[in-house]
Scaffold this active site. Structure first.
Site, PDB file in Angstrom:
ATOM      1  N   SER A  16       0.811  -1.227   0.000  1.00  0.00           N
ATOM      2  CA  SER A  16       0.000   0.000   0.000  1.00  0.00           C
ATOM      3  C   SER A  16       0.845   1.279   0.000  1.00  0.00           C
ATOM      4  O   SER A  16       0.526   2.215  -0.745  1.00  0.00           O
ATOM      5  CB  SER A  16      -0.963  -0.002   1.191  1.00  0.00           C
ATOM      6  OG  SER A  16      -1.904  -1.037   1.007  1.00  0.00           O
ATOM      7  N   LYS A  65      -9.571  -5.839  10.370  1.00  0.00           N
ATOM      8  CA  LYS A  65     -10.655  -5.422   9.463  1.00  0.00           C
ATOM      9  C   LYS A  65     -12.044  -5.502  10.100  1.00  0.00           C
ATOM     10  O   LYS A  65     -12.927  -4.738   9.729  1.00  0.00           O
ATOM     11  CB  LYS A  65     -10.634  -6.260   8.178  1.00  0.00           C
ATOM     12  CG  LYS A  65      -9.494  -5.902   7.240  1.00  0.00           C
ATOM     13  CD  LYS A  65      -9.598  -6.707   5.946  1.00  0.00           C
ATOM     14  CE  LYS A  65      -8.444  -6.385   5.013  1.00  0.00           C
ATOM     15  NZ  LYS A  65      -8.552  -7.096   3.730  1.00  0.00           N
ATOM     16  N   ASP A 101     -11.989  -3.633  -0.826  1.00  0.00           N
ATOM     17  CA  ASP A 101     -11.637  -4.952  -1.381  1.00  0.00           C
ATOM     18  C   ASP A 101     -12.733  -5.374  -2.360  1.00  0.00           C
ATOM     19  O   ASP A 101     -12.457  -5.908  -3.436  1.00  0.00           O
ATOM     20  CB  ASP A 101     -11.537  -6.013  -0.276  1.00  0.00           C
ATOM     21  CG  ASP A 101     -10.232  -5.918   0.499  1.00  0.00           C
ATOM     22  OD1 ASP A 101      -9.242  -5.413  -0.067  1.00  0.00           O
ATOM     23  OD2 ASP A 101     -10.206  -6.343   1.660  1.00  0.00           O
ATOM     24  N   GLY A 248      -4.087 -11.609  -9.035  1.00  0.00           N
ATOM     25  CA  GLY A 248      -4.513 -10.842  -7.854  1.00  0.00           C
ATOM     26  C   GLY A 248      -3.992  -9.420  -7.802  1.00  0.00           C
ATOM     27  O   GLY A 248      -4.548  -8.568  -7.117  1.00  0.00           O
TER      28      GLY A 248
HETATM   29  N1  LIG Z   1      -5.489  -9.438  -4.457  1.00  0.00           N
HETATM   30  C1  LIG Z   1      -5.955  -8.782  -3.415  1.00  0.00           C
HETATM   31  O1  LIG Z   1      -6.146  -7.561  -3.430  1.00  0.00           O
HETATM   32  C2  LIG Z   1      -6.290  -9.548  -2.169  1.00  0.00           C
HETATM   33  C3  LIG Z   1      -7.099  -8.947  -1.180  1.00  0.00           C
HETATM   34  C4  LIG Z   1      -7.384  -9.699  -0.016  1.00  0.00           C
HETATM   35  C5  LIG Z   1      -6.864 -10.987   0.125  1.00  0.00           C
HETATM   36  N2  LIG Z   1      -6.088 -11.513  -0.880  1.00  0.00           N
HETATM   37  C6  LIG Z   1      -5.531 -12.862  -0.750  1.00  0.00           C
HETATM   38  O2  LIG Z   1      -6.583 -13.788  -0.560  1.00  0.00           O
HETATM   39  C7  LIG Z   1      -6.148 -14.858   0.270  1.00  0.00           C
HETATM   40  C8  LIG Z   1      -7.158 -15.090   1.377  1.00  0.00           C
HETATM   41  O3  LIG Z   1      -7.245 -13.935   2.199  1.00  0.00           O
HETATM   42  P1  LIG Z   1      -8.291 -13.851   3.411  1.00  0.00           P
HETATM   43  O4  LIG Z   1      -8.130 -12.507   4.002  1.00  0.00           O
HETATM   44  O5  LIG Z   1      -9.634 -14.322   2.989  1.00  0.00           O
HETATM   45  O6  LIG Z   1      -7.667 -14.947   4.422  1.00  0.00           O
HETATM   46  P2  LIG Z   1      -8.414 -15.817   5.525  1.00  0.00           P
HETATM   47  O7  LIG Z   1      -9.614 -15.129   6.059  1.00  0.00           O
HETATM   48  O8  LIG Z   1      -7.344 -16.246   6.466  1.00  0.00           O
HETATM   49  O9  LIG Z   1      -8.919 -17.133   4.697  1.00  0.00           O
HETATM   50  C9  LIG Z   1      -8.000 -18.042   4.171  1.00  0.00           C
HETATM   51  C10 LIG Z   1      -8.740 -19.057   3.299  1.00  0.00           C
HETATM   52  O10 LIG Z   1      -7.767 -19.926   2.690  1.00  0.00           O
HETATM   53  C11 LIG Z   1      -8.098 -21.287   3.003  1.00  0.00           C
HETATM   54  N3  LIG Z   1      -6.852 -22.064   3.106  1.00  0.00           N
HETATM   55  C12 LIG Z   1      -5.669 -21.662   3.622  1.00  0.00           C
HETATM   56  N4  LIG Z   1      -4.748 -22.649   3.511  1.00  0.00           N
HETATM   57  C13 LIG Z   1      -5.383 -23.700   2.901  1.00  0.00           C
HETATM   58  C14 LIG Z   1      -4.978 -25.007   2.498  1.00  0.00           C
HETATM   59  N5  LIG Z   1      -3.727 -25.435   2.709  1.00  0.00           N
HETATM   60  N6  LIG Z   1      -5.886 -25.806   1.889  1.00  0.00           N
HETATM   61  C15 LIG Z   1      -7.151 -25.381   1.668  1.00  0.00           C
HETATM   62  N7  LIG Z   1      -7.603 -24.146   2.039  1.00  0.00           N
HETATM   63  C16 LIG Z   1      -6.726 -23.321   2.641  1.00  0.00           C
HETATM   64  C17 LIG Z   1      -8.835 -21.217   4.329  1.00  0.00           C
HETATM   65  O11 LIG Z   1      -9.583 -22.395   4.494  1.00  0.00           O
HETATM   66  P3  LIG Z   1     -10.089 -22.859   5.973  1.00  0.00           P
HETATM   67  O12 LIG Z   1     -11.255 -21.961   6.314  1.00  0.00           O
HETATM   68  O13 LIG Z   1     -10.490 -24.258   5.755  1.00  0.00           O
HETATM   69  O14 LIG Z   1      -8.914 -22.666   6.896  1.00  0.00           O
HETATM   70  C18 LIG Z   1      -9.697 -19.957   4.074  1.00  0.00           C
HETATM   71  O15 LIG Z   1     -10.804 -20.280   3.257  1.00  0.00           O
HETATM   72  C19 LIG Z   1      -4.740 -14.461   0.757  1.00  0.00           C
HETATM   73  O16 LIG Z   1      -3.793 -15.112  -0.048  1.00  0.00           O
HETATM   74  C20 LIG Z   1      -4.672 -12.980   0.512  1.00  0.00           C
HETATM   75  O17 LIG Z   1      -3.353 -12.522   0.239  1.00  0.00           O
HETATM   76  C21 LIG Z   1      -5.799 -10.820  -2.008  1.00  0.00           C
END
Ligand SMILES: NC(=O)c1ccc[n+]([C@@H]2O[C@H](COP(=O)([O-])OP(=O)(O)OC[C@H]3O[C@@H](n4cnc5c(N)ncnc54)[C@H](OP(=O)(O)O)[C@@H]3O)[C@@H](O)[C@H]2O)c1
Length: 283
Positions: A16, A65, A101, A248
């Protein structure tokens, strides 16, 4: 000179400051964007400080958040619907929370990829924070169907229940993480979104794809929200299958674009912000 910044904990990898300062400097605005690493016990004090006239606003990231919501005066409609805030605007001591987001996801899909959400059939991998924002956008923009697939199925079910309460026309369903059950849905979906962290650099799943080769077919647009690395294993599989892909970084840039426009009321220099983000990631 007024200050902007980002609160989160830890904050080593945030892009950011790079993208926001590029936009600020593009217009020569009297603003400086700082990194305010803030553990959970420091959040209330950081929010109170933001009410001062020297602060214009801030970005909010993991783990604050949701926790920040009761500390703010007002929530913009989408932030209320999603139940998470990633941008705050200070107007004479009154703080409004936004969720850019969601807008970042929608603008990346519509403006950059030219994809029409209305009427589409989507499969969403993951049921965490970003999946919730994606689900709200799909409902608001009129997706026909959205299937949420998650490793812990109860989390997908809870998200689907919350999204159904919004009373949109989108048919939401939850599915356990089982490739045999996913296969028919993946074969007919228009949009596949990876909202898991699988494939992210510096994690145990670095270099891995959330889906096996052969499951991703040519008819879908594949949007991997993981932005580091720029070229993920899932995007490689999708390209090999002949599918259109979106990385992303596009969402990351557009959530920053939306935040900059909320703070400054100026049109953000999207190309410049993307260039700086790519430089910082070495892509
Ligand atoms: N491009 C962008 O602007 C942007 C914005 C926000 C986030 N993101 C990316 O999106 C991703 C998720 O972010 P978030 O904030 O939603 O995180 P979060 O709330 O921690 O959720 C993580 C998700 O990933 C799943 N997961 C993690 N490890 C896994 C594995 N080994 N096998 C299967 N499922 C797995 C989790 O499943 P469980 O519920 O089963 O644990 C959950 O559904 C991150 O990589 C983040 O960097 C990108």
């Amino acid at each position: 000179m007024q200050l902007l910044g980002i609160v989160g904990y830890p904050l080593q990898h945030t892009l950011s400051p790079v993208i926001q300062q590029a936009a600020i400097d593009f217009y020569g605005l009297p603003l400086r964007y700082e990194v305010w690493e803030t553990p959970p016990e420091g959040l209330a004090a950081a929010v109170e400080r933001l009410r001062g006239p020297e602060y214009l606003g801030m970005n909010v990231t993991v783990p604050h958040k949701e926790a920040i919501i009761p500390l703010l005066d007002r929530l913009e409609r989408r932030a209320r619907r999603i139940g998470a805030v990633n941008t705050v605007l200070n107007q004479r001591g009154r703080l409004t929370g936004y969720n850019t987001d969601a807008e970042g996801f929608q603008r990346a899909l519509e403006d950059e990829a030219g994809f029409t959400i209305a009427g589409c059939r989507a499969v969403v991998l993951g049921a965490g924070g970003v999946a919730r924002a994606v689900g709200v956008v799909l409902a608001e923009a009129g997706a026909a169907e959205a299937t949420i697939v998650n490793r812990h199925p109860e989390r997908a079910q809870a998200l689907v229940r919350a999204l159904r309460r919004r009373r949109s026309n989108t048919q939401f369903q939850a599915l356990p993480w089982d490739e045999a059950q996913m296969q028919p849905l993946l074969a007919r979906c228009d949009l596949l979104v990876n909202c898991t962290s699988i494939g992210m650099k510096h994690t145990a799943t670095e270099g891995k794809s959330p889906l096996s080769a052969g499951l991703v077919l040519a008819q879908a647009l594949v949007f991997d929200l993981v932005y580091n690395p720029g070229q993920t294993a899932l995007l490689r599989l999708a390209k090999e299958a002949g599918a259109r892909t979106l990385g992303g970084i596009s969402m990351l840039v557009y959530q920053g674009v939306a935040a900059f426009e909320i703070w400054t009321q100026r049109q953000a220099p999207v190309g410049l912000m993307r260039e700086r983000a790519c430089e910082a990631l070495g892509i």
